[in-house]
Write a protein that holds these residues in place. Structure first.
Motif, short mmCIF file in Angstrom:
data_model
loop_
_atom_site.label_atom_id
_atom_site.label_comp_id
_atom_site.label_asym_id
_atom_site.label_seq_id
_atom_site.Cartn_x
_atom_site.Cartn_y
_atom_site.Cartn_z
N GLY A 1 62.56 27.55 80.79
CA GLY A 1 62.48 28.79 81.56
C GLY A 1 63.77 29.07 82.30
N PRO A 2 63.75 30.03 83.24
CA PRO A 2 64.98 30.41 83.94
C PRO A 2 65.50 29.34 84.89
N GLY A 3 64.63 28.46 85.34
CA GLY A 3 65.07 27.41 86.25
C GLY A 3 65.33 26.12 85.51
N SER A 4 66.14 25.25 86.10
CA SER A 4 66.39 23.94 85.52
C SER A 4 66.31 22.90 86.63
N TRP A 5 66.27 21.64 86.24
CA TRP A 5 66.17 20.56 87.21
C TRP A 5 67.41 20.47 88.08
N LYS A 6 68.46 21.14 87.68
CA LYS A 6 69.70 21.17 88.47
C LYS A 6 69.45 21.65 89.89
N GLU A 7 68.56 22.61 90.05
CA GLU A 7 68.38 23.20 91.38
C GLU A 7 67.82 22.20 92.39
N ALA B 1 77.19 36.73 85.26
CA ALA B 1 77.08 35.31 85.61
C ALA B 1 75.68 34.74 85.38
N ASN B 2 74.80 35.47 84.72
CA ASN B 2 73.48 34.92 84.42
C ASN B 2 73.58 33.61 83.65
N CYS B 3 74.50 33.54 82.70
CA CYS B 3 74.61 32.34 81.86
C CYS B 3 74.95 31.11 82.69
N THR B 4 75.81 31.25 83.67
CA THR B 4 76.18 30.10 84.49
C THR B 4 75.09 29.74 85.48
N MET B 5 74.33 30.73 85.94
CA MET B 5 73.26 30.45 86.90
C MET B 5 72.09 29.71 86.26
N VAL B 6 71.76 30.04 85.00
CA VAL B 6 70.64 29.38 84.35
C VAL B 6 71.07 28.11 83.61
N CYS B 7 72.36 27.92 83.41
CA CYS B 7 72.84 26.73 82.71
C CYS B 7 72.50 25.47 83.50
#
Length: 369
Positions: free
Chosen positions: A73-79, A259-265
Motif C-alpha cells: 500500500g501507500p505506507g511502508s515500514w520505513k515510517e 515527489a510521490n515516488c520518493t515519499m512512498v519508496c
C-alpha cells in the motif's frame, strides 16, 4: 515447519502485545490498506484485495477471507523506523541542547513482504550503521513476522530485483497463507530463537507434507506472475552511461515532480531539518522531516539550485536508486515493491523507463559499429 490457523494468527497478535510489543500491521482505512497499530488480529484486512497499475490503486472484496492477499500500500515500514517528522532536540534560552526522550515500546511488524524485508535491511545499513544512526529504534531491532507473497500485483517486480516473493532471512517468523477447501491456515517457518519462543506461546501444529509443498509451489508460482520486470542489463553501467540521454527530457514532459515516488519508496531516506521557536523566545525545537530530491530547494547551494529542471531531478533519483547506491552502500536502492509506479499520478513506470534507456543505449552502440 509449523502451522497455525486463522485463530492462531489472532493469538499471535495477543502474545506479542502481552510481551510489551507495539504491533504494527496492515489495516483497511480510507479505501487503502495501510500500516497501523493493531489492537487485535480482527483488525487485519481479511477478505480484501488490491488492484494496482501505473497511477492506479483500488481495494476490492475477495471471494475468500485471505488476510495477506493484497499488494504493498501507500505506507511502508520505513515510517516506523525513520519517521516522516520527528523532534531532534529541545533548545533552551541559554542555547543548551537536550535530546528528546525516547521511551516508546518495542515494535513488532506483522505482514512484512520479501521486498519490504529487503528494504528494512537496506535502511538498517544506510541509517543504522552510519556514524550518527538515524533510525528511531537503534537499540532494539523490531520483531518481524514476514509473509511470503502469493498474490503479486500489476506493479510488482521483486522477483527481478532478487528480493521476493520468498523470504530468506532477517525474520523471526515467516508465514505462508493457504486458503482452500481444507481451511484457512498458515505454514510457519522460524527464523530466530525469539520467533521460536513466541510461536511456542501461540501454540502450533505440525503441517502435513502436502501443505508444505503447496506453500512452496504457491510462492514459486508467484515469482512467474510479476506484473513488471526490470530489464536484465547492467543497471549500474546503463544509468552511468545514460547521463546525457535525450530520454530524460521525455520523462520530464510527463513527470510532475510531485515527489510521490520518493515519499512512498521504502528506502528513500533524505531529510531536512528546521528550527522553530515559541513567541517568548525562551524555547526552541529542532525537527527533522522527510525531504525529496524532487524538491527544487533540496539541491540549493550558494544561492541557487543545482538541479533546476524536472529532467535533472528525475535523473538524479533514478540514477541514485539503481546505480550510485551501489557505490555508496553496496546494493541497489530498489527492492521492486512497485509503490512508485502505483502512486505516480502520471503513471510513470521506472521499469519501462529503464527499458527505454537500454534500447537507446543499444541503438547508440549499433550506430558506432
Amino acid at each position: 515447519m509449523a502451522m497455525i490457523d486463522r485463530a492462531g494468527l489472532d493469538r499471535l497478535v495477543e502474545v506479542l502485545r502481552d510481551a510489551g510489543f507495539r504491533v504494527i500491521g496492515p489495516r483497511l482505512r480510507d479505501s487503502a490498506i495501510v500500516l497501523d497499530e493493531l489492537d487485535s488480529g480482527a483488525q487485519l484486512p481479511g477478505g480484501w484485495d488490491v488492484e494496482a497499475s501505473p497511477g492506479r490503486y483500488r481495494v476490492h472484496r475477495r471471494s475468500d477471507d485471505a488476510v495477506f492477499a493484497h499488494c504493498a500500500g501507500p505506507g511502508s515500514w520505513k515510517e516506523f523506523m525513520h519517521p516522516p517528522h520527528r523532534k531532534l532536540a529541545d533548545i533552551g534560552p541559554d542555547l543548551s541542547v537536550e535530546p528528546p526522550s525516547r521511551t516508546s515500546a518495542p515494535l513488532a511488524f506483522l505482514g512484512v513482504r520479501g521486498c519490504d524485508l529487503a528494504a528494512l535491511g537496506i535502511l538498517e545499513h544506510v541509517l543504522g550503521d552510519a556514524a550518527y544512526p538515524q533510525v528511531s529504534t537503534p537499540d532494539r531491532r523490531p520483531f518481524v513476522v514476514a509473509v511470503e507473497c502469493a498474490h503479486p500485483s500489476g506493479v510488482c517486480f521483486c522477483a527481478s530485483m532478487g528480493t521476493g516473493p520468498a523470504v530468506r532471512s532477517g525474520f523471526d517468523l515467516a508465514l505462508t497463507e493457504l486458503v482452500d477447501a481444507d481451511g484457512h491456515r498458515f505454514v510457519v517457518r522460524v527464523g530466530s530463537p525469539a520467533g521460536a519462543e513466541t510461536l511456542a506461546a501461540v501454540g502450533a501444529s505440525t503441517p502435513p507434507d502436502t501443505d508444505v509443498e503447496q506453500a512452496r509451489q504457491q510462492v514459486a508460482a508467484a515469482a512467474d506472475r510479476m506484473g513488471r520486470t526490470m530489464p536484465e542489463v547492467d543497471l549500474r553501467s546503463l544509468l552511468r552511461d545514460s547521463q546525457e540521454s535525450p530520454h530524460w527530457e521525455d520523462v520530464a514532459g510527463r513527470c510532475l515532480t510531485c515527489a510521490n515516488c520518493t515519499m512512498v519508496c521504502p528506502t528513500c531516506f533524505c531529510t531536512s531539518a528546521e528550527d522553530v521557536a515559541d513567541l517568548t523566545g525562551d524555547h526552541a525545537e529542532r525537527w527533522q522531516r522527510w525531504a525529496s530530491c524532487f524538491e527544487p530547494d533540496f539541491s540549493y547551494l550558494h544561492g541557487g539550485s543545482v538541479r533546476q529542471s524536472g529532467a535533472s531531478r528525475y535523473r538524479q533519483w533514478l540514477t541514485h536508486k539503481l546505480s550510485t547506491w551501489y557505490d555508496q552502500f553496496g546494493s541497489s536502492g530498489c527492492v521492486g515493491c512497485g509503490r512508485c509506479i502505483a502512486w505516480c499520478p502520471a503513471g510513470i513506470d521506472l521499469t519501462a523507463e529503464v527499458a527505454r534507456l537500454a534500447e537507446l543505449d543499444a541503438e547508440a552502440a549499433d550506430d558506432q559499429c
